[in-house]
Write a protein that holds these residues in place. Structure first.
Motif, PDB file in Angstrom:
ATOM      1  N   ALA A  22      -3.810  72.266  34.838  1.00 25.00           N
ATOM      2  CA  ALA A  22      -3.187  71.014  34.417  1.00 25.00           C
ATOM      3  C   ALA A  22      -3.084  70.113  35.643  1.00 25.00           C
ATOM      4  N   PHE A  23      -3.760  68.996  35.574  1.00 29.91           N
ATOM      5  CA  PHE A  23      -3.698  68.012  36.649  1.00 29.91           C
ATOM      6  C   PHE A  23      -2.617  67.000  36.312  1.00 29.91           C
ATOM      7  N   ARG A  24      -1.753  66.728  37.271  1.00 25.99           N
ATOM      8  CA  ARG A  24      -0.642  65.795  37.088  1.00 25.99           C
ATOM      9  C   ARG A  24      -0.677  64.761  38.196  1.00 25.99           C
ATOM     10  N   GLY A  25      -0.802  63.495  37.838  1.00 25.06           N
ATOM     11  CA  GLY A  25      -0.813  62.434  38.834  1.00 25.06           C
ATOM     12  C   GLY A  25      -2.141  62.334  39.544  1.00 25.06           C
ATOM     13  N   ALA A  26      -2.099  61.787  40.740  1.00 22.94           N
ATOM     14  CA  ALA A  26      -3.306  61.616  41.559  1.00 22.94           C
ATOM     15  C   ALA A  26      -3.667  62.946  42.207  1.00 22.94           C
ATOM     16  N   THR A  27      -4.941  63.085  42.555  1.00 25.37           N
ATOM     17  CA  THR A  27      -5.418  64.315  43.190  1.00 25.37           C
ATOM     18  C   THR A  27      -6.045  63.962  44.530  1.00 25.37           C
ATOM     19  N   SER A  28      -5.518  64.566  45.584  1.00 32.13           N
ATOM     20  CA  SER A  28      -6.031  64.320  46.933  1.00 32.13           C
ATOM     21  C   SER A  28      -7.178  65.271  47.249  1.00 32.13           C
ATOM     22  N   ALA A  29      -7.860  64.991  48.340  1.00 27.42           N
ATOM     23  CA  ALA A  29      -8.940  65.871  48.796  1.00 27.42           C
ATOM     24  C   ALA A  29      -8.405  67.264  49.103  1.00 27.42           C
ATOM     25  N   ALA A  30      -7.262  67.339  49.775  1.00 35.79           N
ATOM     26  CA  ALA A  30      -6.681  68.646  50.113  1.00 35.79           C
ATOM     27  C   ALA A  30      -6.341  69.441  48.855  1.00 35.79           C
ATOM     28  N   GLU A  31      -5.824  68.759  47.831  1.00 34.77           N
ATOM     29  CA  GLU A  31      -5.504  69.451  46.578  1.00 34.77           C
ATOM     30  C   GLU A  31      -6.769  69.930  45.873  1.00 34.77           C
ATOM     31  N   ALA A  32      -7.790  69.090  45.849  1.00 34.09           N
ATOM     32  CA  ALA A  32      -9.058  69.482  45.226  1.00 34.09           C
ATOM     33  C   ALA A  32      -9.651  70.693  45.944  1.00 34.09           C
ATOM     34  N   GLU A  33      -9.617  70.699  47.262  1.00 34.71           N
ATOM     35  CA  GLU A  33     -10.142  71.824  48.027  1.00 34.71           C
ATOM     36  C   GLU A  33      -9.361  73.097  47.736  1.00 34.71           C
ATOM     37  N   LYS A  34      -8.041  72.980  47.645  1.00 35.00           N
ATOM     38  CA  LYS A  34      -7.205  74.156  47.362  1.00 35.00           C
ATOM     39  C   LYS A  34      -7.499  74.690  45.960  1.00 35.00           C
ATOM     40  N   ILE A  35      -7.623  73.810  44.973  1.00 31.40           N
ATOM     41  CA  ILE A  35      -7.930  74.257  43.607  1.00 31.40           C
ATOM     42  C   ILE A  35      -9.314  74.899  43.578  1.00 31.40           C
ATOM     43  N   ARG A  36     -10.274  74.309  44.269  1.00 32.44           N
ATOM     44  CA  ARG A  36     -11.607  74.910  44.374  1.00 32.44           C
ATOM     45  C   ARG A  36     -11.498  76.310  44.970  1.00 32.44           C
ATOM     46  N   ASP A  37     -10.697  76.474  46.024  1.00 31.72           N
ATOM     47  CA  ASP A  37     -10.512  77.784  46.650  1.00 31.72           C
ATOM     48  C   ASP A  37      -9.867  78.782  45.694  1.00 31.72           C
ATOM     49  N   VAL A  38      -8.917  78.305  44.883  1.00 28.75           N
ATOM     50  CA  VAL A  38      -8.287  79.175  43.882  1.00 28.75           C
ATOM     51  C   VAL A  38      -9.333  79.637  42.872  1.00 28.75           C
ATOM     52  N   TYR A  39     -10.166  78.726  42.385  1.00 27.84           N
ATOM     53  CA  TYR A  39     -11.237  79.100  41.457  1.00 27.84           C
ATOM     54  C   TYR A  39     -12.131  80.180  42.063  1.00 27.84           C
ATOM     55  N   ILE A  40     -12.519  79.994  43.318  1.00 29.31           N
ATOM     56  CA  ILE A  40     -13.400  80.953  43.980  1.00 29.31           C
ATOM     57  C   ILE A  40     -12.702  82.311  44.092  1.00 29.31           C
ATOM     58  N   ALA A  41     -11.430  82.311  44.483  1.00 32.10           N
ATOM     59  CA  ALA A  41     -10.675  83.562  44.620  1.00 32.10           C
ATOM     60  C   ALA A  41     -10.542  84.279  43.275  1.00 32.10           C
ATOM     61  N   ILE A  42     -10.265  83.527  42.220  1.00 34.36           N
ATOM     62  CA  ILE A  42     -10.174  84.140  40.890  1.00 34.36           C
ATOM     63  C   ILE A  42     -11.524  84.744  40.524  1.00 34.36           C
ATOM     64  N   GLY A  43     -12.591  84.000  40.745  1.00 36.38           N
ATOM     65  CA  GLY A  43     -13.931  84.495  40.437  1.00 36.38           C
ATOM     66  C   GLY A  43     -14.269  85.770  41.190  1.00 36.38           C
ATOM     67  N   GLU A  44     -13.824  85.874  42.442  1.00 36.79           N
ATOM     68  CA  GLU A  44     -14.081  87.092  43.220  1.00 36.79           C
ATOM     69  C   GLU A  44     -13.357  88.290  42.623  1.00 36.79           C
ATOM     70  N   GLN A  45     -12.240  88.032  41.939  1.00 37.79           N
ATOM     71  CA  GLN A  45     -11.470  89.112  41.317  1.00 37.79           C
ATOM     72  C   GLN A  45     -11.952  89.462  39.917  1.00 37.79           C
ATOM     73  N   VAL A  46     -12.302  88.444  39.110  1.00 39.15           N
ATOM     74  CA  VAL A  46     -12.563  88.694  37.682  1.00 39.15           C
ATOM     75  C   VAL A  46     -13.985  88.353  37.243  1.00 39.15           C
ATOM     76  N   GLY A  47     -14.785  87.745  38.087  1.00 37.96           N
ATOM     77  CA  GLY A  47     -16.112  87.305  37.677  1.00 37.96           C
ATOM     78  C   GLY A  47     -16.043  85.899  37.091  1.00 37.96           C
ATOM     79  N   ARG A  48     -17.050  85.546  36.318  1.00 34.26           N
ATOM     80  CA  ARG A  48     -17.102  84.190  35.749  1.00 34.26           C
ATOM     81  C   ARG A  48     -16.040  84.030  34.665  1.00 34.26           C
TER      82      ARG A  48
END
Length: 140
Positions: A22-48
């Motif tokens: 859920a995205f709320r308000g504006a999204t900064s570069a740092a927030e986008a990078e962190k969310i991208r990192d979370v996606y990658i970490a989840i993928g490393e644990q559970v796959g696609r």
């Protein structure tokens, strides 16, 4: 359910193959990078996995945030992204980022994205996409 809070945005693992964001308000570069990192970490644990993307309160993706989504070094572990609640300008920006990613790094952006009006429609659509994917992978 594991969840991550990034600024005002929330990423939640609902089941091994579904992440809601859920995205709320504006999204900064740092927030986008962190969310991208979370996606990658989840993928490393559970796959696609699939993403249920709530854009109903997304106000703006800063230029740096748009660039951050296309700069990923690792493949996004996403199968399908179904976005709901996005108004026309938001859909336009999201699709622009997605298309840029597909052009600049097609192997990283190896997932499908689409838009529906409501959360229930998004959940229904993800269920259909999941059934189609399982059916197409089933041995003949």
């Amino acid at each position: 359910m594991p969840s991550w809070v990034v600024g005002r945005h929330v990423v939640r693992l609902e089941r091994p193959d579904l992440v809601s964001v859920a995205f709320r308000g504006a999204t900064s570069a740092a927030e986008a990078e962190k969310i991208r990192d979370v996606y990658i970490a989840i993928g490393e644990q559970v796959g696609r996995f699939d993403v249920l993307f709530d854009a109903s309160d997304l106000v703006f993706l800063e230029a740096g945030a748009r660039a951050a989504w296309t700069r990923g070094g690792k493949v996004y572990p996403l199968r399908h992204v179904v976005c709901f609640g996005a108004n026309f300008p938001t859909r336009t920006v999201i699709m622009t980022v997605y298309r840029a990613g597909r052009l600049l790094a097609p192997s990283i952006f190896d997932f499908h994205i689409e838009f529906v009006p409501t959360e229930q429609e998004a959940r229904n659509r993800l269920a259909v996409l999941g059934r189609q994917a399982r059916h197409s992978c089933a041995p003949a």
